[in-house]
Design a protein around this motif. Structure first.
Motif, mmCIF file in Angstrom:
data_model
loop_
_atom_site.group_PDB
_atom_site.id
_atom_site.type_symbol
_atom_site.label_atom_id
_atom_site.label_comp_id
_atom_site.label_asym_id
_atom_site.label_seq_id
_atom_site.Cartn_x
_atom_site.Cartn_y
_atom_site.Cartn_z
ATOM 1 N N GLY A 44 0.928 -1.404 -0.060
ATOM 2 C CA GLY A 44 -0.021 0.100 0.171
ATOM 3 C C GLY A 44 0.846 1.458 -0.011
ATOM 4 N N ASP A 45 2.018 1.270 0.486
ATOM 5 C CA ASP A 45 2.862 2.465 0.726
ATOM 6 C C ASP A 45 3.387 2.351 -0.759
ATOM 7 O OD1 ASP A 45 2.395 2.730 3.522
ATOM 8 O OD2 ASP A 45 3.279 0.967 3.805
ATOM 9 N N ILE A 46 3.895 1.530 -1.444
ATOM 10 C CA ILE A 46 4.459 1.557 -2.711
ATOM 11 C C ILE A 46 3.454 2.425 -3.606
ATOM 12 C CG2 ILE A 46 5.111 0.314 -4.838
ATOM 13 C CD1 ILE A 46 6.209 -1.744 -2.807
ATOM 14 N N MET A 47 1.970 1.960 -3.300
ATOM 15 C CA MET A 47 1.145 2.812 -4.079
ATOM 16 C C MET A 47 1.312 4.171 -3.854
ATOM 17 S SD MET A 47 -2.927 2.857 -3.101
ATOM 18 C CE MET A 47 -2.773 4.330 -2.295
ATOM 19 N N MET A 48 1.407 4.664 -2.414
ATOM 20 C CA MET A 48 1.724 6.094 -2.080
ATOM 21 C C MET A 48 2.929 6.510 -2.946
ATOM 22 S SD MET A 48 3.699 7.574 -0.079
ATOM 23 C CE MET A 48 4.583 6.633 1.280
ATOM 24 N N VAL A 49 3.807 6.110 -3.147
ATOM 25 C CA VAL A 49 4.974 6.503 -3.675
ATOM 26 C C VAL A 49 4.570 6.752 -5.113
ATOM 27 C CG1 VAL A 49 7.338 6.074 -4.553
ATOM 28 C CG2 VAL A 49 6.633 5.232 -2.055
ATOM 29 N N GLY A 50 3.992 5.879 -5.470
ATOM 30 C CA GLY A 50 3.437 6.023 -6.958
ATOM 31 C C GLY A 50 2.511 7.143 -7.076
ATOM 32 N N ALA A 51 1.956 7.516 -6.228
ATOM 33 C CA ALA A 51 0.923 8.653 -6.215
ATOM 34 C C ALA A 51 1.691 9.899 -6.303
ATOM 35 C CB ALA A 51 -0.187 8.576 -5.093
ATOM 36 N N TYR A 52 2.803 9.982 -5.517
ATOM 37 C CA TYR A 52 3.592 11.093 -5.218
ATOM 38 C C TYR A 52 4.230 11.235 -6.526
ATOM 39 C CZ TYR A 52 2.626 12.861 -0.734
ATOM 40 O OH TYR A 52 2.051 13.174 0.523
ATOM 41 N N VAL A 53 5.125 10.158 -6.975
ATOM 42 C CA VAL A 53 5.802 10.382 -8.544
ATOM 43 C C VAL A 53 4.651 10.861 -9.537
ATOM 44 C CG1 VAL A 53 6.939 9.216 -10.152
ATOM 45 C CG2 VAL A 53 7.159 8.573 -7.640
ATOM 46 N N GLY A 54 3.548 10.476 -9.544
ATOM 47 C CA GLY A 54 2.713 10.949 -10.542
ATOM 48 C C GLY A 54 2.155 12.500 -10.166
ATOM 49 N N TRP A 55 2.368 12.766 -8.879
ATOM 50 C CA TRP A 55 2.021 14.163 -8.903
ATOM 51 C C TRP A 55 2.955 15.122 -9.038
ATOM 52 C CZ3 TRP A 55 4.238 18.027 -5.501
ATOM 53 C CH2 TRP A 55 3.495 19.138 -4.962
ATOM 54 N N TYR A 56 4.184 14.567 -8.619
ATOM 55 C CA TYR A 56 5.307 15.404 -9.361
ATOM 56 C C TYR A 56 5.552 15.538 -10.761
ATOM 57 C CZ TYR A 56 7.455 16.161 -4.763
ATOM 58 O OH TYR A 56 7.805 16.572 -3.244
ATOM 59 N N ALA A 57 5.289 14.390 -11.390
ATOM 60 C CA ALA A 57 5.222 14.311 -12.994
ATOM 61 C C ALA A 57 4.327 15.379 -13.407
ATOM 62 C CB ALA A 57 4.867 12.993 -13.414
ATOM 63 N N THR A 58 3.096 15.505 -12.810
ATOM 64 C CA THR A 58 2.088 16.380 -13.372
ATOM 65 C C THR A 58 2.246 17.729 -12.944
ATOM 66 O OG1 THR A 58 0.589 15.548 -11.649
ATOM 67 C CG2 THR A 58 0.063 14.497 -13.775
ATOM 68 N N THR A 59 2.547 17.950 -11.853
ATOM 69 C CA THR A 59 2.734 19.396 -11.353
ATOM 70 C C THR A 59 3.966 19.926 -11.589
ATOM 71 O OG1 THR A 59 3.293 18.656 -9.053
ATOM 72 C CG2 THR A 59 0.942 19.309 -9.343
ATOM 73 N N VAL A 60 5.206 19.534 -11.408
ATOM 74 C CA VAL A 60 6.453 19.976 -11.608
ATOM 75 C C VAL A 60 6.875 19.624 -13.071
ATOM 76 C CG1 VAL A 60 8.811 19.767 -10.972
ATOM 77 C CG2 VAL A 60 6.813 19.476 -9.051
ATOM 78 N N LEU A 61 6.674 18.457 -13.727
ATOM 79 C CA LEU A 61 7.171 18.276 -14.836
ATOM 80 C C LEU A 61 6.003 18.756 -15.919
ATOM 81 C CD1 LEU A 61 8.928 15.046 -14.499
ATOM 82 C CD2 LEU A 61 9.966 17.302 -14.462
ATOM 83 N N HIS A 62 4.984 18.985 -15.389
ATOM 84 C CA HIS A 62 3.473 19.318 -16.318
ATOM 85 C C HIS A 62 3.516 18.267 -17.436
ATOM 86 C CE1 HIS A 62 3.284 22.954 -14.363
ATOM 87 N NE2 HIS A 62 4.565 23.482 -14.640
ATOM 88 N N LEU A 63 3.566 17.115 -16.935
ATOM 89 C CA LEU A 63 3.384 16.073 -17.723
ATOM 90 C C LEU A 63 1.529 15.711 -17.937
ATOM 91 C CD1 LEU A 63 6.025 13.526 -17.111
ATOM 92 C CD2 LEU A 63 5.720 15.140 -19.219
ATOM 93 N N SER A 64 1.049 15.059 -18.983
ATOM 94 C CA SER A 64 -0.121 14.780 -18.997
ATOM 95 C C SER A 64 -0.302 13.434 -18.262
ATOM 96 C CB SER A 64 -0.819 14.835 -20.301
ATOM 97 O OG SER A 64 0.076 13.800 -20.916
ATOM 98 N N PHE A 65 -1.675 12.792 -18.208
ATOM 99 C CA PHE A 65 -1.922 11.611 -17.646
ATOM 100 C C PHE A 65 -0.973 10.456 -17.824
ATOM 101 C CE2 PHE A 65 -4.677 7.918 -16.936
ATOM 102 C CZ PHE A 65 -4.656 7.746 -15.889
#
Lengths: 296, 317
Positions: A44-65
């Motif tokens: 479940g915590d790996i899932m959390m890490v995934g969510a954070y990486v996704g968050w960085y990718a979308t907000t900081v790197l401005h990538l799409s889904f």
């Protein structure tokens, strides 16, 4: 359409979206359990890490889904393999309780290490999808619902193809069936186990990104409860059985949606655990499992 | 009587009295900082929790991780007796522990048929269910918590702890305790030797729940307020870490583990995140390098003092 029917269908829509997440996490649980008989509490915590990486990718790197999803999956897959190599591999041949405790340790490490790294503050996911809402005869279907179900079904089909037809998938099934015999047949068991962790963690990361996008918020402790519930789903379907995990995930999602729909949302976690205990007592091998007698 | 008072138990008794006297003396002379006093009571609570979990996990080998649930039952019942019925403290603690034991018995009956990981996850689920029930019970304040007057002092906590350890130790060394150890070593073999494994598993589980309930009662009557969040599975993990650190199967190990972890977490109280990261790293490192814990299944004993010595090391392992 009657109001009750409408409510009923609405909860089915909600339940399917939620169930997709549980099913994706449950698949990773069940794969890891099937291959090394370990409840990977850190899943479940790996899932959390995934969510954070996704968050960085979308907000900081401005990538799409889609690119964000792929990056999150790759990073988490690497993390999963690292965890397996560092924490679980040295314990493969000692008592089972040691690896279970290690898994709990890894889980705590990711949760609170994550808190130190990214701060405990709750973060908001950017609106990745258009906030389109389809009203089908009074039933509200969000754009996110569709993406969630479609993404998870695509991932599940890919997993099925990998496990059934690819070389590594066949190796995974062989190791899961009989590790020692697989070793004698020249299968690289270590690499196979790593591949299982990689795929399982990738699926969990996908669930994390979907969850972040769907519920808008992420925090370092977000993985605990969905992780436990996904485990419930995996046990429900019969641990080690892939279709079981999917069915279990959707079943749990639907149950939860109905419990919430009836206005008992504070009880929904209790209901999930109650289902778990009932399943364990009545049919410990799960809905799709076969009973294997323990031998002396 | 000769068997009761040997040199070893005499030295232990004197040691226990000295510890009590030093702390009580400093409380009496008012030189003990409140934070230290709090830590001392917490040590007592965790020693009871760890030794009772050790009875289930270490001695009987039944991997339960829902101990916080029993602690919650004991705590809430004791609090209800004190606050709603104005009962005396001793009755409250006893009643809390008894209700917790009954819950342990009722829960143990079906779940102890499960083994290993399945039992672990079932007990985890049960612990969470207990927490959610209290969370949704307005009678005891729901999520905002339940205020309880502070009625526990050092004397109560200390002697209850000493008594608990004595009872758990005597149980472990009794015929029943031996039967429990045989279940840990090999359940199928124990069954084949004519040991009623179900009975002993439930017995250990019930006694473990009783003392967890007692610890919960002490906690509730010391902390002014109890909240459902306190009894989440993080609490169960905390207790588990203590047992594992000391060595699954070693009573003295559990005591050492409880003292070390409580002191460590008190020292790191200002940095709660670091505390748990350190706990986690410690746990993983411990499992990789010394999976048997500090003491393994051995007991730290003063047997060198006695002539014959008390051979209470459970097994070699």
């Amino acid at each position: 359409m009657g109001n009750v029917t409408q409510q009923f269908l609405q909860q089915i829509v909600n339940g399917l979206s939620l169930g997709s997440i549980y099913a994706l996490i449950a698949l990773g649980y069940t794969m890891v359990y099937g291959i090394i008989k370990l409840i990977n509490f850190a899943h479940g915590d790996i899932m959390m890490v995934g969510a954070y990486v996704g968050w960085y990718a979308t907000t900081v790197l401005h990538l799409s889904f889609l690119p964000a999803l792929l990056i999150a999956m790759v990073v988490s897959a690497i993390l999963g393999v690292l965890i397996e190599r560092i924490a679980y591999k040295p314990l493969r041949n000692v008592i089972r309780i040691a690896s279970l405790i290690t898994a709990i340790g890894v889980s705590l490490f990711l949760e609170y290490g994550g808190m130190l790294l990214v701060s405990p503050q709750v973060r908001t996911y950017p609106p990745v999808f258009p906030s389109t809402i389809y009203n089908v005869g009074g039933i509200i279907i969000k754009y996110g619902d569709i993406v969630m179900v479609v993404t998870s079904i695509v991932l599940m089909i890919s997993l099925h193809v990998i496990v059934q037809y690819s070389k590594i998938g066949k190796a995974m099934r062989a190791v899961s069936f009989d590790t020692e015999a697989a070793l004698l047949m020249g299968i690289n068991v270590n690499n196979t186990i790593s591949a299982t962790f990689a795929i399982g963690s990738g699926l969990a990361a996908a669930a994390g990104v979907l969850m972040g996008v769907y519920f808008n918020t992420i925090d370092p402790l977000m993985g605990i409860i969905p992780g436990l519930k996904a485990f419930v789903a995996a046990v429900l379907g019969g641990i080690g059985i892939l279709p079981g995990a999917m069915v279990g995930g959707y079943f749990l999602g639907l149950t939860e949606a109905f419990v919430s729909g009836l206005g008992w949302s504070t009880w929904r976690d209790a209901v999930a655990f109650l289902i778990l205990i009932l399943v364990l007592i009545v049919k410990p091998s799960g809905l799709f499992g076969k009973n294997i007698r323990e031998k002396v | 009587m000769g068997k009761w008072i040997n040199r070893q138990s005499l030295v232990t008794l004197i040691g226990v009295l000295i510890i009590y006297a030093i702390v009580q003396g400093s409380i009496f002379m008012d030189v003990l900082p409140p934070f230290v006093a709090l830590t001392l009571i917490q040590i007592c609570i965790y020693v009871i929790l760890a030794s009772s979990l050790n009875l289930i996990n270490g001695i009987t080998g039944q991997f339960s991780i829902g101990h916080a649930g029993f602690m919650a039952i004991g705590g809430y019942v004791a609090a209800i007796v004190i606050v709603k019925f104005h009962g005396p403290l001793i009755l409250a603690l006893l009643f809390g522990a008894l209700v917790s034991a009954v819950a342990g018995f009722l829960i143990g009956l079906p779940t102890l048929r499960l083994k290993g990981d399945y039992l672990a996850i079932a007990t985890l689920g049960l612990g969470e269910i207990v927490r959610i029930i209290f969370l949704n019970t307005e009678y005891v304040g729901g999520a905002s918590g339940f205020s309880v007057p502070k009625t526990i002092n050092w004397t109560w906590a200390f002697w209850l702890t000493a008594l608990s350890i004595l009872i758990i130790r005597n149980f472990t060394n009794s015929t029943h305790g031996r039967a429990c150890i045989s279940i840990r070593e090999n359940e199928i073999a124990a069954d084949a030797m004519g040991i009623n494994t179900t009975k002993y598993k439930i017995m250990a589980f019930t006694i473990g729940a009783f003392f967890a309930g007692l610890a919960g009662g002490i906690y509730a009557n010391y902390m002014y307020i109890i909240q459902p969040m306190t009894f989440s599975f993080l609490k169960s993990f905390d207790i588990l870490v203590m047992v594992v650190l000391g060595g699954l199967g070693s009573l003295t190990g559990s005591i050492v583990g409880a003292v070390v972890m409580t002191v460590a977490s008190a020292a790191l109280a200002g940095l709660p995140e670091w505390r748990l990261v350190i706990t986690a790293v410690l746990l993983v490192a411990m499992m990789i390098f010394k999976p048997t814990g500090l003491l393994g299944t051995k007991e730290f004993s003063l047997s060198f003092l006695g002539k014959k010595g008390d051979k209470n090391a459970a097994s070699k392992n």
